[in-house]
Each structure stands twice: as structure tokens, then as C-alpha cells.
Design an enzyme around this catalytic site. Structure first.
Site, short mmCIF file in Angstrom:
data_model
loop_
_atom_site.label_atom_id
_atom_site.label_comp_id
_atom_site.label_asym_id
_atom_site.label_seq_id
_atom_site.Cartn_x
_atom_site.Cartn_y
_atom_site.Cartn_z
N HIS A 133 0.96 -1.26 -0.21
CA HIS A 133 -0.10 -0.20 0.11
C HIS A 133 0.76 1.30 -0.05
CE1 HIS A 133 -0.12 -0.20 4.76
NE2 HIS A 133 0.86 0.65 4.41
N HIS A 137 -2.33 4.99 9.64
CA HIS A 137 -0.98 5.30 9.91
C HIS A 137 -0.98 6.71 10.93
CE1 HIS A 137 -0.58 2.87 6.32
NE2 HIS A 137 0.68 2.63 6.69
N HIS A 172 9.69 -3.99 4.25
CA HIS A 172 10.21 -2.41 4.48
C HIS A 172 10.45 -2.05 5.59
CE1 HIS A 172 5.83 -1.92 4.80
NE2 HIS A 172 5.96 -0.53 4.78
N GLU A 192 3.33 -5.37 8.97
CA GLU A 192 2.05 -5.01 8.22
C GLU A 192 1.51 -6.46 7.55
OE1 GLU A 192 2.28 -0.29 7.06
OE2 GLU A 192 2.85 -1.84 5.48
C1 DHB Z 1 6.17 3.77 2.65
C2 DHB Z 1 5.54 2.49 2.80
C3 DHB Z 1 4.39 2.27 3.89
O1 DHB Z 1 4.05 1.11 4.15
C4 DHB Z 1 3.89 3.44 4.48
O2 DHB Z 1 2.96 3.17 5.16
C5 DHB Z 1 4.29 4.75 4.02
C6 DHB Z 1 5.49 4.81 3.05
C7 DHB Z 1 7.25 3.74 1.53
O3 DHB Z 1 7.80 2.78 1.09
O4 DHB Z 1 7.35 4.88 1.20
FE FE Z 2 2.33 1.23 5.67
#
Ligand code: DHB
Ligand code: FE
Length: 294
Positions: A15, A62, A200, A247
């Protein structure tokens, strides 16, 4: 033809907010973005052919609708409509999200009576965690349109502030949602979506971490061994997939709602209608799956 609702399929996707920005600014054919959007072309065709009546969209907020003031572990959106959150640059120019109050109230009733203490949400805005998956699956929408192509029941999970729920609890919640949907007295075709992930980390010395092998092995297990995968401890996610990789536990909710995890399961493993993986989008590994019940 059943007179009750049923879960026809589940959809899984990352997302990243920059994906929404790329769509909103008409940059999807830029060299950076075009391979990513190409991976969702089959998904949009599949969606045209398999349009549900309602989507139960499992996602995380978030710190937009919620904050450190109040942190529900699992929360269900029962409102008739949800506005688009302002995440700092103004709300995305996309239509408001229409809910399905009747089915949401029924799921809340059934799931709470199955001993899951859902928080009820009667008013909130939704952020990129919900709107980016919708954009990926339904494509660009006219910002002036009255709504998205389908009603959406938001199911928000806390994966932002510890303690976050276990994978096992998430799988079980999916199973409870399945029982709830199947006891709803109207012949609705329902999809459950699990969103967020994959690997991530947005902060600290390991910012930018991506783990392609781990992500793909995790998707293999999500398809073939969801019960085993649901036992994976949090520390494995954080170590292997980064702090925001957690997540991914939300995907286990959608997986738990599939037929092969029902109480008297004699259903085969779901059919993989589409699978896609792309690195990177912003700081994130993008994973995507569509599973159909037989
Ligand atoms: C990014 C990824 C995310 O899951 C998020 O909530 C905000 C930013 C990103 O990779 O930039
Ligand atoms: Fe996120």
C-alpha cells in the site's frame, strides 16, 4: 444459488503512498513506475470479471484516523461513508469510500459473539493504507464521482504501535469473519482483502531494507501453509522484513477467510488467479496475490 453471503476470493497487496501519488499525478507510465502498474493490469481485468458486491478491506491506519490517544487492535468501520484523510498534503483527489452498514453491523455482532473484541467505528477518515489498494485494483477514479465501484467495509488493524496482534490471532479473525459473512442473510458476493507489507523499514540504520527471498518464500507459505505461517513470531518479521514488514500479519486475516480454513474444511488450497512481486516502490517491496475459492 445460496441465499447467504459468501466469500468468493481474497486479494493481497502492498500500500505504498507514493503509488497513489503516481496515479494522482498521471505518472504511472514513467520508467520508474510502469513495471509496477503493468503488474496490476491483470488484476484490473480480473476485477472487471469478478466484481464483488462488498469488499472487507483489512488495512492499517498510519496515525491519521487514530493517534497515540487511542489504539484499537482490531476495529470495524460501520459507517455509511468514510472521508479521505489529509496525510499532510491535503486529501487525495479520490472519491469517498462508501461502506455497507448492514453487513458491517452483522460482522461486528457475529465476530464479537465469537469472542473477538472488535472496536466499532461510526466515523473516521481512511488513509493510503485503504485508498492505495483500491486505486491499484480499480484504477484511476474521477475525484468528483460519488464513490468507488464497490462498497467497502474497513477493518483496521494496529500494526503501528506495539503490542500488535499475532499472526495466529489474525488468521483466527479471518476464520471468524468467514463464519460471519456466511451467516448473513442476503446473497452477497464478498471479497476479503489483506493489505500492507511486504518487506520494508522506513526508519533507523536499516531504513531501506528489502528481502526479496524472504518475501517470496512468505507468499509461497501464505498460499500453501497458512496455519504454519501464522505461528511465525513477530521477531522474525522485524528481523527479516524490517520494522514495517509486520504489516504482513494483515494478509493472514484475508487468508483465514478462505474456504480451506473453514471448520469442516475439505476445500482444496485456493486457486492462484494472479501473483506479482516488484522491487522497489519507494522504500517498499510490493507483493500482490489474488486467491479464488474453488
Ligand atoms: C512507505 C511504505 C508504507 O507502508 C507506508 O505506510 C508509508 C511509506 C514507503 O515505502 O514509502
Ligand atoms: Fe504502511
Amino acid at each position: 444459488m445460496s441465499t447467504h453471503a459468501r466469500i468468493a476470493a481474497s486479494v493481497y497487496t502492498s500500500h505504498v503512498p507514493a503509488i497513489g501519488v503516481a496515479m494522482d499525478q498521471g505518472r504511472t507510465q514513467d520508467p520508474y513506475w510502469s513495471p509496477l502498474f503493468a503488474g496490476y493490469e491483470p488484476s484490473r481485468r480480473w476485477m472487471d470479471a469478478n466484481r464483488p458486491d462488498v469488499v472487507v478491506l483489512v488495512y492499517n491506519d498510519h496515525a491519521n484516523a487514530f493517534s497515540l490517544d487511542m489504539i484499537p487492535t482490531f476495529a470495524i468501520g460501520c459507517a455509511e461513508a468514510f472521508g479521505i484523510a489529509d496525510e499532510g498534503w491535503g486529501p487525495r483527489a479520490v472519491p469517498p469510500v462508501h461502506g455497507h452498514g448492514e453487513l458491517a453491523a452483522h460482522i461486528a455482532q457475529s465476530v464479537i459473539q465469537q469472542d473477538f473484541d472488535l472496536t466499532l467505528i461510526n466515523r473516521m477518515t481512511v488513509d493510503h493504507g485503504l485508498t492505495v489498494p483500491l486505486s491499484l485494483m480499480f484504477g484511476e477514479q474521477d475525484a468528483g464521482a460519488p464513490g468507488w465501484p464497490v462498497p467497502v467495509i474497513p477493518l483496521a488493524v494496529n500494526v503501528v504501535q506495539y503490542p500488535v496482534p499475532s499472526g495466529r490471532r489474525c488468521l483466527q479473525l479471518g476464520q471468524a469473519i468467514r463464519r460471519a459473512v456466511e451467516s448473513f442473510d442476503a446473497p452477497l458476493k464478498v471479497q476479503v482483502w489483506g493489505t500492507g507489507g511486504m518487506s520494508h523499514q522506513l526508519q533507523g540504520p536499516r531504513a531501506g531494507l528489502i528481502n526479496r527471498e524472504w518475501d517470496n518464500a512468505w507468499m509461497d507459505r501464505l498460499i500453501a501453509d497458512p496455519r504454519g505461517l501464522s505461528e511465525m513470531p513477530h521477531i522474525d518479521y522485524v528481523r527479516e522484513a524490517g520494522s514495517e514488514g509486520i504489516e504482513l500479519v494483515m494478509w493472514l486475516i484475508a487468508r483465514g477467510a478462505m474456504a480451506d480454513l473453514a471448520d469442516a474444511a475439505d476445500a482444496p488450497t485456493p486457486r492462484v488467479a494472479h501473483r506479482f512481486y516488484h522491487v522497489p516502490a519507494s522504500n517498499t517491496a510490493v507483493g500482490h496475490l489474488i486467491l479464488e475459492n474453488p
